[in-house]
Design a protein around this motif. Structure first.
Motif, PDB file in Angstrom:
ATOM      1  N   LEU A  87      16.202  99.454 -33.516  1.00  0.00           N
ATOM      2  CA  LEU A  87      15.537  98.154 -33.657  1.00  0.00           C
ATOM      3  C   LEU A  87      16.141  97.409 -34.851  1.00  0.00           C
ATOM      4  O   LEU A  87      15.500  97.227 -35.879  1.00  0.00           O
ATOM      5  CB  LEU A  87      14.028  98.340 -33.863  1.00  0.00           C
ATOM      6  CG  LEU A  87      13.259  99.070 -32.764  1.00  0.00           C
ATOM      7  CD1 LEU A  87      11.814  99.290 -33.188  1.00  0.00           C
ATOM      8  CD2 LEU A  87      13.322  98.289 -31.460  1.00  0.00           C
ATOM      9  N   PRO A  88      17.378  96.952 -34.742  1.00  0.00           N
ATOM     10  CA  PRO A  88      18.052  96.350 -35.910  1.00  0.00           C
ATOM     11  C   PRO A  88      17.553  94.963 -36.270  1.00  0.00           C
ATOM     12  O   PRO A  88      17.642  94.551 -37.412  1.00  0.00           O
ATOM     13  CB  PRO A  88      19.520  96.311 -35.474  1.00  0.00           C
ATOM     14  CG  PRO A  88      19.458  96.205 -33.970  1.00  0.00           C
ATOM     15  CD  PRO A  88      18.251  97.001 -33.568  1.00  0.00           C
ATOM     16  N   TYR A  89      17.050  94.199 -35.318  1.00  0.00           N
ATOM     17  CA  TYR A  89      16.700  92.802 -35.581  1.00  0.00           C
ATOM     18  C   TYR A  89      15.188  92.644 -35.765  1.00  0.00           C
ATOM     19  O   TYR A  89      14.442  92.589 -34.802  1.00  0.00           O
ATOM     20  CB  TYR A  89      17.180  91.910 -34.430  1.00  0.00           C
ATOM     21  CG  TYR A  89      18.654  92.035 -34.167  1.00  0.00           C
ATOM     22  CD1 TYR A  89      19.590  91.560 -35.099  1.00  0.00           C
ATOM     23  CD2 TYR A  89      19.124  92.655 -33.017  1.00  0.00           C
ATOM     24  CE1 TYR A  89      20.946  91.696 -34.864  1.00  0.00           C
ATOM     25  CE2 TYR A  89      20.476  92.793 -32.784  1.00  0.00           C
ATOM     26  CZ  TYR A  89      21.387  92.312 -33.713  1.00  0.00           C
ATOM     27  OH  TYR A  89      22.723  92.457 -33.479  1.00  0.00           O
ATOM     28  N   GLY A  90      14.755  92.580 -37.013  1.00  0.00           N
ATOM     29  CA  GLY A  90      13.335  92.405 -37.291  1.00  0.00           C
ATOM     30  C   GLY A  90      12.542  93.683 -37.346  1.00  0.00           C
ATOM     31  O   GLY A  90      11.359  93.654 -37.680  1.00  0.00           O
ATOM     32  N   GLY A  91      13.154  94.803 -36.994  1.00  0.00           N
ATOM     33  CA  GLY A  91      12.490  96.083 -37.102  1.00  0.00           C
ATOM     34  C   GLY A  91      11.291  96.229 -36.192  1.00  0.00           C
ATOM     35  O   GLY A  91      11.176  95.588 -35.144  1.00  0.00           O
ATOM     36  N   LEU A  92      10.368  97.092 -36.604  1.00  0.00           N
ATOM     37  CA  LEU A  92       9.228  97.425 -35.770  1.00  0.00           C
ATOM     38  C   LEU A  92       8.287  96.236 -35.587  1.00  0.00           C
ATOM     39  O   LEU A  92       7.686  96.072 -34.525  1.00  0.00           O
ATOM     40  CB  LEU A  92       8.469  98.608 -36.386  1.00  0.00           C
ATOM     41  CG  LEU A  92       7.305  99.173 -35.574  1.00  0.00           C
ATOM     42  CD1 LEU A  92       7.751  99.564 -34.176  1.00  0.00           C
ATOM     43  CD2 LEU A  92       6.694 100.375 -36.291  1.00  0.00           C
ATOM     44  N   ALA A  93       8.124  95.395 -36.613  1.00  0.00           N
ATOM     45  CA  ALA A  93       7.243  94.229 -36.493  1.00  0.00           C
ATOM     46  C   ALA A  93       7.704  93.320 -35.360  1.00  0.00           C
ATOM     47  O   ALA A  93       6.896  92.865 -34.533  1.00  0.00           O
ATOM     48  CB  ALA A  93       7.194  93.463 -37.811  1.00  0.00           C
TER      49      ALA A  93
END
Length: 340
Positions: free
Chosen positions: A310-316
């Motif tokens: 999940l590289p873009y923005g992470g878990l949120a």
């Protein structure tokens, strides 16, 4: 000496195991911590039979020993044989995680384990946390964690915390740690402290979130999610709560189909009465297939997060994207097996 520890996976059973056998250093040749779910019986047996090299005794800790399934019979036969004549200078701790078993299967297994108790074998059964006055396991767990954090709590306040919280040792531990930090790890916990630590518990926000998902109000669902994250709730906690709530919704639909009396629903789900009522109302507005696909999507998101995908923005950001999919009832299908 052999110690059998039976209980739900979580911090409570972990503390018992670590009190019996401290985690070894990297260069300790006389200690081994083994995950039974990833290790064959032959390797486990070899580790148990290996004599100590330098220390007075060898320590072997076996986690997630099989309590059911095809491997359980063979493992239990081996364990019974080993218990009759345990190797000299051996401390052997075996942890069985029981939360995947039905209550009847769990009780049968606990009774079988207790029959193995002897001068060479000790058995500890960590009972399921309950809200009844006769069972004090939840209160004892709260008191243990509170004391470790340097605080005090009376029985009335502990019961208030139990009624407000999910009956899960990990959730209770995290609530207490949050309160301890706010009180600077000193003093007595009060009901006001519990309210101040979490005036709008993340779990209650999830009910509002799911109401919006049911009604396909995407903007409202995203707003609830954003407010929870902006109020300091870690996205990991939000994912974990959803990961507990959706299976309970699935179970609620199954129990409703089996005509479980409303008075027994809270006990069967191991939640407060108000949560059982809320679960019942929300479950009735979902299709079973929708809930199963939601659970699969949550598991996939958790896997992608832990695998660093999940590289873009992470878990949120992942939770936001999942919210849109929930509201539109659109779920991507995985074409490859996980781990491939």
């Amino acid at each position: 000496m052999i110690h059998l520890v039976l209980g739900d996976r979580g911090p409570r059973i972990s503390k018992v195991v670590e009190n019996l056998a401290r985690r070894p250093s990297a260069d300790d040749l006389d200690a081994a911590w083994i995950d039974a779910s990833e290790t064959g019986l032959a390797e486990i047996g070899a580790s148990v039979q290996t004599p100590p090299f330098f220390a007075a005794q060898r320590t072997v800790v076996l986690l997630d020993a099989p309590a059911s399934g095809k491997d359980a019979t063979k493992f239990w036969k081996w364990l019974t044989s080993t218990a009759k004549l345990p190797p000299d200078r051996l401390l052997f701790v075996v942890a069985f995680y029981m939360d995947g078993l039905t209550r009847s299967v769990r009780r049968t297994f606990e009774n079988r384990a207790m029959k193995l108790k002897s001068e060479y074998v000790d058995v500890q059964c960590l009972r399921e946390l309950r809200r009844t006055g006769r069972d004090t396991s939840a209160f004892q767990w709260i008191r243990e964690v509170v004391e470790e954090e340097g605080l005090h709590i009376d029985s009335r306040t502990a019961n208030y915390l139990i009624e407000r919280s999910t009956l899960d040792d990990g959730s209770l531990e995290q609530e207490i740690k949050k309160i301890a930090a706010l009180k600077n790890f000193a003093g007595r916990i009060t009901e006001d402290d519990i309210m101040e630590a979490d005036p709008l518990p993340a779990e209650r926000a999830i009910w509002e979130y799911l109401d919006a998902v049911i009604e396909r109000r995407t903007g409202a669902a995203l707003d609830v999610l954003t407010r929870a994250l902006n109020n300091g709730e870690p996205p990991e906690l939000v994912l974990a709560i959803l990961g507990r709530t959706v299976p309970r919704l699935i179970l609620t639909k199954a129990l409703a189909a089996g005509r479980t009396p409303p008075g027994e629903l809270a006990s069967a789900l191991r939640v407060p009465a108000w949560q059982a009522r809320k679960l019942s109302g929300q479950a009735s507005r979902f299709e079973s297939s929708e809930l199963r696909r939601m659970l699969t999507a949550l598991v996939d998101l958790d896997f992608d997060y832990k695998a660093g995908r999940l590289p873009y923005g992470g878990l949120a950001a992942g939770l936001e994207a999942l919210t849109v999919r929930f509201c539109y009832r659109r779920f991507a299908e995985r074409t490859a097996a996980r781990g491939a």
